[in-house]
Write a protein that holds these residues in place. Structure first.
Motif, PDB file in Angstrom:
ATOM      1  N   MET A 210      52.505  13.263   8.730  1.00  0.00           N
ATOM      2  CA  MET A 210      53.590  13.264   9.707  1.00  0.00           C
ATOM      3  C   MET A 210      54.468  12.026   9.543  1.00  0.00           C
ATOM      4  N   LEU A 211      53.843  10.860   9.354  1.00  0.00           N
ATOM      5  CA  LEU A 211      54.569   9.598   9.282  1.00  0.00           C
ATOM      6  C   LEU A 211      55.147   9.329   7.906  1.00  0.00           C
ATOM      7  N   ARG A 256      50.624  -2.147  -9.850  1.00  0.00           N
ATOM      8  CA  ARG A 256      51.749  -1.286 -10.221  1.00  0.00           C
ATOM      9  C   ARG A 256      52.760  -2.066 -11.061  1.00  0.00           C
ATOM     10  N   PRO A 257      53.657  -1.345 -11.754  1.00  0.00           N
ATOM     11  CA  PRO A 257      54.757  -2.024 -12.454  1.00  0.00           C
ATOM     12  C   PRO A 257      55.662  -2.740 -11.462  1.00  0.00           C
ATOM     13  N   ARG A 258      56.303  -3.788 -11.922  1.00  0.00           N
ATOM     14  CA  ARG A 258      57.087  -4.635 -11.027  1.00  0.00           C
ATOM     15  C   ARG A 258      58.208  -3.877 -10.318  1.00  0.00           C
ATOM     16  N   LYS A 259      58.825  -2.933 -10.985  1.00  0.00           N
ATOM     17  CA  LYS A 259      59.987  -2.255 -10.416  1.00  0.00           C
ATOM     18  C   LYS A 259      59.702  -0.825  -9.982  1.00  0.00           C
ATOM     19  N   HIS A 260      58.427  -0.451  -9.913  1.00  0.00           N
ATOM     20  CA  HIS A 260      58.095   0.924  -9.549  1.00  0.00           C
ATOM     21  C   HIS A 260      56.958   0.945  -8.535  1.00  0.00           C
ATOM     22  N   SER A 261      56.998   1.934  -7.663  1.00  0.00           N
ATOM     23  CA  SER A 261      55.910   2.160  -6.710  1.00  0.00           C
ATOM     24  C   SER A 261      55.711   3.659  -6.562  1.00  0.00           C
ATOM     25  N   LEU A 262      54.527   4.046  -6.161  1.00  0.00           N
ATOM     26  CA  LEU A 262      54.222   5.465  -5.981  1.00  0.00           C
ATOM     27  C   LEU A 262      54.694   5.946  -4.617  1.00  0.00           C
ATOM     28  N   HIS A 263      55.219   7.148  -4.571  1.00  0.00           N
ATOM     29  CA  HIS A 263      55.648   7.749  -3.314  1.00  0.00           C
ATOM     30  C   HIS A 263      54.413   8.095  -2.483  1.00  0.00           C
ATOM     31  N   PRO A 264      54.459   7.879  -1.160  1.00  0.00           N
ATOM     32  CA  PRO A 264      53.299   8.221  -0.319  1.00  0.00           C
ATOM     33  C   PRO A 264      52.845   9.665  -0.479  1.00  0.00           C
ATOM     34  N   ALA A 265      53.784  10.600  -0.693  1.00  0.00           N
ATOM     35  CA  ALA A 265      53.402  12.005  -0.841  1.00  0.00           C
ATOM     36  C   ALA A 265      52.531  12.217  -2.076  1.00  0.00           C
ATOM     37  N   ASP A 266      52.826  11.504  -3.166  1.00  0.00           N
ATOM     38  CA  ASP A 266      51.997  11.607  -4.368  1.00  0.00           C
ATOM     39  C   ASP A 266      50.611  11.024  -4.130  1.00  0.00           C
ATOM     40  N   LEU A 267      50.556   9.916  -3.410  1.00  0.00           N
ATOM     41  CA  LEU A 267      49.256   9.305  -3.118  1.00  0.00           C
ATOM     42  C   LEU A 267      48.439  10.180  -2.170  1.00  0.00           C
ATOM     43  N   HIS A 268      49.102  10.875  -1.262  1.00  0.00           N
ATOM     44  CA  HIS A 268      48.381  11.807  -0.382  1.00  0.00           C
ATOM     45  C   HIS A 268      47.694  12.896  -1.204  1.00  0.00           C
ATOM     46  N   LEU A 269      48.389  13.411  -2.207  1.00  0.00           N
ATOM     47  CA  LEU A 269      47.796  14.430  -3.072  1.00  0.00           C
ATOM     48  C   LEU A 269      46.621  13.854  -3.859  1.00  0.00           C
ATOM     49  N   GLY A 363      43.875  -0.256  29.465  1.00  0.00           N
ATOM     50  CA  GLY A 363      44.371   1.110  29.590  1.00  0.00           C
ATOM     51  C   GLY A 363      44.702   1.793  28.279  1.00  0.00           C
ATOM     52  N   LEU A 364      44.673   1.067  27.163  1.00  0.00           N
ATOM     53  CA  LEU A 364      45.037   1.638  25.870  1.00  0.00           C
ATOM     54  C   LEU A 364      43.927   2.551  25.349  1.00  0.00           C
ATOM     55  N   LEU A 365      44.288   3.798  25.036  1.00  0.00           N
ATOM     56  CA  LEU A 365      43.328   4.764  24.520  1.00  0.00           C
ATOM     57  C   LEU A 365      43.402   4.913  23.008  1.00  0.00           C
ATOM     58  N   HIS A 366      44.618   4.876  22.467  1.00  0.00           N
ATOM     59  CA  HIS A 366      44.812   5.063  21.027  1.00  0.00           C
ATOM     60  C   HIS A 366      46.246   4.674  20.699  1.00  0.00           C
ATOM     61  N   PHE A 367      46.531   4.495  19.401  1.00  0.00           N
ATOM     62  CA  PHE A 367      47.908   4.204  19.001  1.00  0.00           C
ATOM     63  C   PHE A 367      48.092   4.504  17.521  1.00  0.00           C
ATOM     64  N   LEU A 368      49.353   4.714  17.138  1.00  0.00           N
ATOM     65  CA  LEU A 368      49.790   4.789  15.743  1.00  0.00           C
ATOM     66  C   LEU A 368      50.875   3.743  15.554  1.00  0.00           C
ATOM     67  N   TYR A 369      50.774   2.978  14.480  1.00  0.00           N
ATOM     68  CA  TYR A 369      51.792   1.972  14.174  1.00  0.00           C
ATOM     69  C   TYR A 369      52.169   2.115  12.713  1.00  0.00           C
ATOM     70  N   LYS A 370      53.453   2.348  12.449  1.00  0.00           N
ATOM     71  CA  LYS A 370      53.952   2.447  11.079  1.00  0.00           C
ATOM     72  C   LYS A 370      54.861   1.272  10.783  1.00  0.00           C
ATOM     73  N   SER A 371      54.547   0.566   9.701  1.00  0.00           N
ATOM     74  CA  SER A 371      55.418  -0.494   9.209  1.00  0.00           C
ATOM     75  C   SER A 371      56.415   0.129   8.244  1.00  0.00           C
ATOM     76  N   LYS A 372      57.681   0.140   8.617  1.00  0.00           N
ATOM     77  CA  LYS A 372      58.699   0.697   7.736  1.00  0.00           C
ATOM     78  C   LYS A 372      58.889  -0.170   6.499  1.00  0.00           C
ATOM     79  N   THR A 373      58.647  -1.450   6.636  1.00  0.00           N
ATOM     80  CA  THR A 373      58.809  -2.373   5.516  1.00  0.00           C
ATOM     81  C   THR A 373      57.837  -2.050   4.396  1.00  0.00           C
ATOM     82  N   VAL A 375      55.878   0.826   4.348  1.00  0.00           N
ATOM     83  CA  VAL A 375      55.636   2.278   4.288  1.00  0.00           C
ATOM     84  C   VAL A 375      54.134   2.545   4.432  1.00  0.00           C
ATOM     85  N   GLN A 376      53.518   1.874   5.373  1.00  0.00           N
ATOM     86  CA  GLN A 376      52.093   2.016   5.652  1.00  0.00           C
ATOM     87  C   GLN A 376      51.908   2.129   7.165  1.00  0.00           C
ATOM     88  N   PHE A 377      50.776   2.722   7.575  1.00  0.00           N
ATOM     89  CA  PHE A 377      50.499   2.827   9.002  1.00  0.00           C
ATOM     90  C   PHE A 377      49.055   2.445   9.271  1.00  0.00           C
TER      91      PHE A 377
END
Length: 475
Positions: A210-211, A256-269, A363-373, A375-377
């Motif tokens: 989802m994220l 990883r190579p200096r100028k390349h990173s893997l897309h999260p969708a590829d890592l999910h697979l 009172g906190l039961l759960h949370f999701l936190y995504k770092s846009k910088t 691309v991790q949660f």
């Protein structure tokens, strides 16, 4: 009471801040209360459906001709894959050969619109939502009554398509059906259906889909830096593209190579391949793998070896003849990790994940936190009412999906969203650097929600280097 549209517009245009204020939350709450009478509550709808049970539908009438299919009908979400000729390829539940008639009906519906130079995208029938994805020469269809939106369901269908491309590249897939339109693709996918099964199950468990982000193992910065120095310390294999450690489906480190990173969708697979089958646990593996976001037209070659229970080393290369070099380098890496006691630290971290108690926010039961910088949660382990309670977990998961869809609506996006349900209160907040979804007990005052949310953000800031991979080693 202010008009909800005006409130939402003011929230959208409000400047980014790292601290919640009572005014903005009150505005979001007022907006929710104004529109609650006309909006459907996904949690209440889900509970109502559970109480009422499954009613008849077009799908149910089709399946009830076989008494053995009754349990198949009761599932709340189905996935189907078929060829453009109506040939069944895969179904999430049951045997695709036993529902070939249903596949034919689906193909006929799609063809009806194609004959009019149109393409069907979705339709509703009672509580069921039908979503279609056309990726020539295949059709992907989901039938769902989980309350997920068209866009969310279509994204899941796209993941299933990419899962097939990971086994057969887009070039191979197209060539096969150009030569023979009635080809039975099940012959080539034999043995890989387990990955489609596990992927469709993860849609209801893993928030990363989802994220569109990765979950990293919580690990001390010192240990992660040691791992980075071990991986980038020389002796790498020629043709190496990426090397990583994965623990229980969570990324530990990535070279990883200096100028390349893997897309999260590829890592999910890739992670789905690791967790979806026990085959890789038995020995070192060397397998071709297509990563569609990286290059959908060709294969890379992946070395996989488990160095501890639920902890694996994965290396990706462009050279198909580097298995023994990879194996030798893996042995060198493991020796270095053991010599510095790094491997034990990774194993210990994978066995003990944090909970909301570590945050200490009332009172906190759960949370999701995504770092846009990055691309991790990050999110805590289930605790409280979600411990060993699948019904509560499903309700929470669907609540997250509902809030995410409302906040990312293209017609009217929102930066702040307040939702009060019977079992939980959810507050969503999006800024330029992060997005966070916090869940509280239903009796929590708004002032406590604000203070606890700000406390959570401070805790994440203090632990940022442990929760996320801030500096990935490069070469």
């Amino acid at each position: 009471m202010q008009d909800p549209v005006v409130i939402q517009r003011s929230i959208v245009s409000s400047p980014d801040s790292n601290t919640l204020s009572e005014t903005t939350v009150a505005a979001a709450a007022s907006s929710y209360e104004s529109t609650n009478s006309t909006m459907s509550d996904p949690v209440k709808s889900y509970n109502k459906i559970r109480r009422q049970g499954s009613r008849s539908s077009v799908l149910a009438n089709q399946a009830d001709t076989d008494a053995g299919m009754s349990s198949w009908v009761r599932h709340k979400k189905h996935f189907f894959i078929l060829s453009s000729a109506g040939k069944p390829i895969w179904t999430r539940y049951g045997d695709e050969s036993r529902i070939s008639t249903l596949m034919g009906v689906i193909q006929a519906i799609i063809s009806f619109f194609q004959d009019q130079d149109d393409m069907i995208k979705s339709m509703n029938a009672g509580r069921h939502k039908y979503v279609f994805l056309h990726k020539e020469p295949l059709y992907y269809v989901t039938v769902s009554k989980t309350g997920e939106s068209d866009r969310q369901l279509r994204d899941q269908l796209l993941y299933l398509h990419n899962q097939i491309l990971s086994v057969l590249t887009s070039v191979q897939l197209t060539r096969i059906f150009e030569q023979r339109v009635n080809f039975d693709l099940r012959r080539l996918l034999g043995g890989t259906e387990v990955f489609l099964d596990s992927l469709s199950t993860l849609f209801s468990r893993d928030h990363g889909f989802m994220l569109c982000a990765l979950q990293c193992l919580r690990l001390s910065r010192a240990v992660r830096d040691q791992l980075g120095s071990i991986f980038s310390g020389g002796g790498k294999v020629k043709g190496l593209l990426y090397a990583m450690i994965v623990a229980k489906g969570q990324l530990v480190t990535l070279l990883r190579p200096r100028k390349h990173s893997l897309h999260p969708a590829d890592l999910h697979l890739l992670f789905n391949m690791l967790t979806g089958s026990t085959t890789f646990d038995l020995a070192e593996s060397w397998t071709p793998l297509c990563l569609p976001k990286f290059n959908s037209k060709g294969f890379l070659h992946t070395y996989i070896c488990y160095i501890a229970p639920d902890v694996s080393i994965v290396m990706i290369s462009t050279d198909k003849d580097r298995f023994f070099d990879m194996s030798e380098w893996k042995s060198t890496l493991v020796e270095s990790m053991k010599a510095r006691n790094v491997l034990d630290s990774v194993i210990e971290a994978s066995e003990k994940h944090y909970t909301v108690d570590d945050v200490g926010a009332p009172g906190l039961l759960h949370f999701l936190y995504k770092s846009k910088t990055h691309v991790q949660f990050t999110c805590p382990n289930f605790s409280g009412p979600y411990t060993n309670n699948s019904v509560n977990r499903k309700r929470l998961h669907r609540l997250y999906h509902y809030a995410y869809d409302r906040m990312h609506c293209r017609a009217r996006p929102m930066k702040l969203y307040y939702h009060e349900a019977e079992k939980e209160i959810l507050l969503g907040w999006i800024t330029s650097s992060f997005e966070v979804y916090v869940v509280f007990t239903p009796d929590t005052p708004k002032s406590s929600i604000i203070s606890s949310s700000n406390q959570l953000l401070r805790w994440i800031k203090r632990n940022e280097e442990n929760l996320f991979i801030v500096n990935s080693p490069v070469f």
